[in-house]
Design a protein around this motif. Structure first.
Motif, PDB file in Angstrom:
ATOM      1  N   LEU A  32       0.832  -1.205   0.000  1.00  0.00           N
ATOM      2  CA  LEU A  32       0.000   0.000   0.000  1.00  0.00           C
ATOM      3  C   LEU A  32       0.872   1.263   0.000  1.00  0.00           C
ATOM      4  CD1 LEU A  32      -2.824  -1.101   2.460  1.00  0.00           C
ATOM      5  CD2 LEU A  32      -3.120  -0.503   0.043  1.00  0.00           C
ATOM      6  N   VAL A  33       2.001   1.197   0.671  1.00  0.00           N
ATOM      7  CA  VAL A  33       2.929   2.338   0.639  1.00  0.00           C
ATOM      8  C   VAL A  33       3.445   2.529  -0.789  1.00  0.00           C
ATOM      9  CG1 VAL A  33       5.175   3.200   1.440  1.00  0.00           C
ATOM     10  CG2 VAL A  33       3.557   2.209   3.077  1.00  0.00           C
ATOM     11  N   GLN A  34       3.814   1.428  -1.461  1.00  0.00           N
ATOM     12  CA  GLN A  34       4.284   1.533  -2.848  1.00  0.00           C
ATOM     13  C   GLN A  34       3.164   2.028  -3.758  1.00  0.00           C
ATOM     14  OE1 GLN A  34       7.514   0.983  -4.262  1.00  0.00           O
ATOM     15  NE2 GLN A  34       6.382   2.149  -5.796  1.00  0.00           N
ATOM     16  N   MET A  35       1.957   1.531  -3.526  1.00  0.00           N
ATOM     17  CA  MET A  35       0.812   1.973  -4.325  1.00  0.00           C
ATOM     18  C   MET A  35       0.576   3.470  -4.126  1.00  0.00           C
ATOM     19  SD  MET A  35      -3.044   0.503  -4.065  1.00  0.00           S
ATOM     20  CE  MET A  35      -4.398   1.270  -4.945  1.00  0.00           C
ATOM     21  N   SER A  36       0.732   3.928  -2.901  1.00  0.00           N
ATOM     22  CA  SER A  36       0.557   5.351  -2.597  1.00  0.00           C
ATOM     23  C   SER A  36       1.577   6.189  -3.333  1.00  0.00           C
ATOM     24  CB  SER A  36       0.701   5.580  -1.088  1.00  0.00           C
ATOM     25  OG  SER A  36      -0.266   4.842  -0.387  1.00  0.00           O
ATOM     26  N   ALA A  63       0.199   8.125   5.647  1.00  0.00           N
ATOM     27  CA  ALA A  63      -1.097   8.135   4.965  1.00  0.00           C
ATOM     28  C   ALA A  63      -1.729   6.746   4.985  1.00  0.00           C
ATOM     29  CB  ALA A  63      -0.938   8.629   3.534  1.00  0.00           C
ATOM     30  N   VAL A  64      -0.924   5.716   4.789  1.00  0.00           N
ATOM     31  CA  VAL A  64      -1.449   4.346   4.787  1.00  0.00           C
ATOM     32  C   VAL A  64      -1.864   3.930   6.192  1.00  0.00           C
ATOM     33  CG1 VAL A  64      -0.855   1.925   4.353  1.00  0.00           C
ATOM     34  CG2 VAL A  64      -0.193   3.682   2.709  1.00  0.00           C
ATOM     35  N   GLU A  65      -1.222   4.463   7.216  1.00  0.00           N
ATOM     36  CA  GLU A  65      -1.607   4.131   8.590  1.00  0.00           C
ATOM     37  C   GLU A  65      -3.041   4.528   8.883  1.00  0.00           C
ATOM     38  OE1 GLU A  65       1.161   5.657  11.432  1.00  0.00           O
ATOM     39  OE2 GLU A  65       2.559   4.018  11.068  1.00  0.00           O
ATOM     40  N   ILE A  66      -3.534   5.571   8.229  1.00  0.00           N
ATOM     41  CA  ILE A  66      -4.933   5.969   8.404  1.00  0.00           C
ATOM     42  C   ILE A  66      -5.846   4.848   7.910  1.00  0.00           C
ATOM     43  CG2 ILE A  66      -6.709   7.620   7.696  1.00  0.00           C
ATOM     44  CD1 ILE A  66      -4.399   9.703   7.513  1.00  0.00           C
ATOM     45  N   LEU A  67      -5.514   4.279   6.759  1.00  0.00           N
ATOM     46  CA  LEU A  67      -6.281   3.135   6.243  1.00  0.00           C
ATOM     47  C   LEU A  67      -6.182   1.945   7.190  1.00  0.00           C
ATOM     48  CD1 LEU A  67      -5.266   3.195   2.487  1.00  0.00           C
ATOM     49  CD2 LEU A  67      -7.570   3.513   3.382  1.00  0.00           C
ATOM     50  N   ALA A 118      -9.011  -0.080   9.322  1.00  0.00           N
ATOM     51  CA  ALA A 118      -9.171  -1.533   9.181  1.00  0.00           C
ATOM     52  C   ALA A 118      -9.156  -2.237  10.538  1.00  0.00           C
ATOM     53  CB  ALA A 118      -8.064  -2.095   8.283  1.00  0.00           C
ATOM     54  N   ARG A 119      -8.485  -1.650  11.530  1.00  0.00           N
ATOM     55  CA  ARG A 119      -8.485  -2.243  12.878  1.00  0.00           C
ATOM     56  C   ARG A 119      -9.885  -2.253  13.464  1.00  0.00           C
ATOM     57  NH1 ARG A 119      -3.938   1.390  14.614  1.00  0.00           N
ATOM     58  NH2 ARG A 119      -2.318   0.557  13.308  1.00  0.00           N
ATOM     59  N   GLY A 120     -10.666  -1.238  13.143  1.00  0.00           N
ATOM     60  CA  GLY A 120     -12.001  -1.127  13.704  1.00  0.00           C
ATOM     61  C   GLY A 120     -13.101  -1.684  12.825  1.00  0.00           C
ATOM     62  N   LYS A 136     -10.826   3.751  -2.552  1.00  0.00           N
ATOM     63  CA  LYS A 136     -10.617   3.916  -1.106  1.00  0.00           C
ATOM     64  C   LYS A 136      -9.190   4.389  -0.830  1.00  0.00           C
ATOM     65  CE  LYS A 136     -11.499   3.411   3.298  1.00  0.00           C
ATOM     66  NZ  LYS A 136     -12.397   4.326   3.977  1.00  0.00           N
ATOM     67  N   VAL A 137      -8.214   3.730  -1.422  1.00  0.00           N
ATOM     68  CA  VAL A 137      -6.810   4.092  -1.196  1.00  0.00           C
ATOM     69  C   VAL A 137      -6.541   5.491  -1.747  1.00  0.00           C
ATOM     70  CG1 VAL A 137      -4.410   3.502  -1.715  1.00  0.00           C
ATOM     71  CG2 VAL A 137      -6.040   1.685  -1.149  1.00  0.00           C
ATOM     72  N   ARG A 138      -6.948   5.757  -2.976  1.00  0.00           N
ATOM     73  CA  ARG A 138      -6.723   7.060  -3.594  1.00  0.00           C
ATOM     74  C   ARG A 138      -7.384   8.177  -2.795  1.00  0.00           C
ATOM     75  NH1 ARG A 138      -9.290  10.749  -5.563  1.00  0.00           N
ATOM     76  NH2 ARG A 138     -11.204   9.561  -5.577  1.00  0.00           N
ATOM     77  N   GLY A 139      -8.623   7.958  -2.395  1.00  0.00           N
ATOM     78  CA  GLY A 139      -9.348   8.974  -1.626  1.00  0.00           C
ATOM     79  C   GLY A 139      -8.688   9.265  -0.285  1.00  0.00           C
ATOM     80  N   ASN A 140      -8.171   8.242   0.354  1.00  0.00           N
ATOM     81  CA  ASN A 140      -7.481   8.425   1.629  1.00  0.00           C
ATOM     82  C   ASN A 140      -6.194   9.227   1.446  1.00  0.00           C
ATOM     83  OD1 ASN A 140      -6.733   7.559   4.518  1.00  0.00           O
ATOM     84  ND2 ASN A 140      -4.999   6.898   3.298  1.00  0.00           N
ATOM     85  N   LEU A 141      -5.515   8.999   0.339  1.00  0.00           N
ATOM     86  CA  LEU A 141      -4.223   9.653   0.112  1.00  0.00           C
ATOM     87  C   LEU A 141      -4.346  11.161  -0.040  1.00  0.00           C
ATOM     88  CD1 LEU A 141      -2.520   7.161  -2.312  1.00  0.00           C
ATOM     89  CD2 LEU A 141      -1.891   7.658   0.056  1.00  0.00           C
TER      90      LEU A 141
END
Length: 180
Positions: free
Chosen positions: A55-59, A76-80, A84-86, A137-142
């Motif tokens: 996910l870091v590489q994807m970001s 940024a990926v830690e937010i995702l 996911a933890r919750g 989801k990933v793009r929007g979070n970034l």
């Protein structure tokens, strides 16, 4: 430091080593609580470590900035990951989405996504999944997760909020000479 100088300072070897370990830990951890370098990959996560690293590489491939270190993409990926933890649904979305991307990468390039050497090949893989909920989801979070990091703002020439400084108009931003 020598054993004699440690003893002369009134420290036991154990106290010295504990202090040195704490100092090393403090030097490793940033003020934001993130570990520098690639040590973020060793931190506990909801996602699998290889998923997090991918996910870091994807970001980085979605929003490429050569001057930005991986630790900022990891933030940024830690937010995702935290989401996911919750939420088991969010975790499934991330894990399954990355698994599908890895399968596509392996089929096209013989390697998982993060190990595909050419950036253009990774970007082509991302363009193929662009409409997917995983990619969105990933793009929007970034957008927020990456660009809302205050320590990155100077790299982009953004000075932060203008309200507390009296606005932009009287601070050299009223030079709109292209307007008639």
């Amino acid at each position: 430091m020598t054993t004699q100088s440690i003893a002369a300072a009134g420290l036991s070897r154990r106290v010295f080593l504990r202090g040195a370990g704490t100092t090393l830990l403090a030097m490793t951890i940033l003020p934001s609580g993130l570990v520098q370098g690639r040590a973020w990959a060793q931190m506990p996560k909801a996602t699998k470590p290889e998923t997090f690293a991918s996910l870091v590489q994807m970001s980085r491939d979605c929003y490429p900035h050569d001057r930005i270190e991986d630790k900022h993409y990891a933030t940024a990926v830690e937010i995702l990951d935290e989401a996911a933890r919750g939420s088991p649904d969010q975790l499934t979305l991330l894990e399954d989405g990355m698994a599908a991307l890895n399968r596509a990468a392996a089929s096209a390039h013989g390697a998982p996504y993060a190990r595909v050497a050419a950036e253009a090949d990774r970007v082509a893989l991302l363009k193929a999944i662009e409409p997917s909920p995983f990619f969105q989801k990933v793009r929007g979070n970034l957008v927020v997760g990456l660009y809302n990091q205050k320590d990155l703002w100077p790299l982009f020439g953004y000075e932060g909020s203008s309200f507390d400084k009296g606005g932009y108009l009287e601070r050299g931003f009223n030079d709109i000479d292209w307007l008639a």
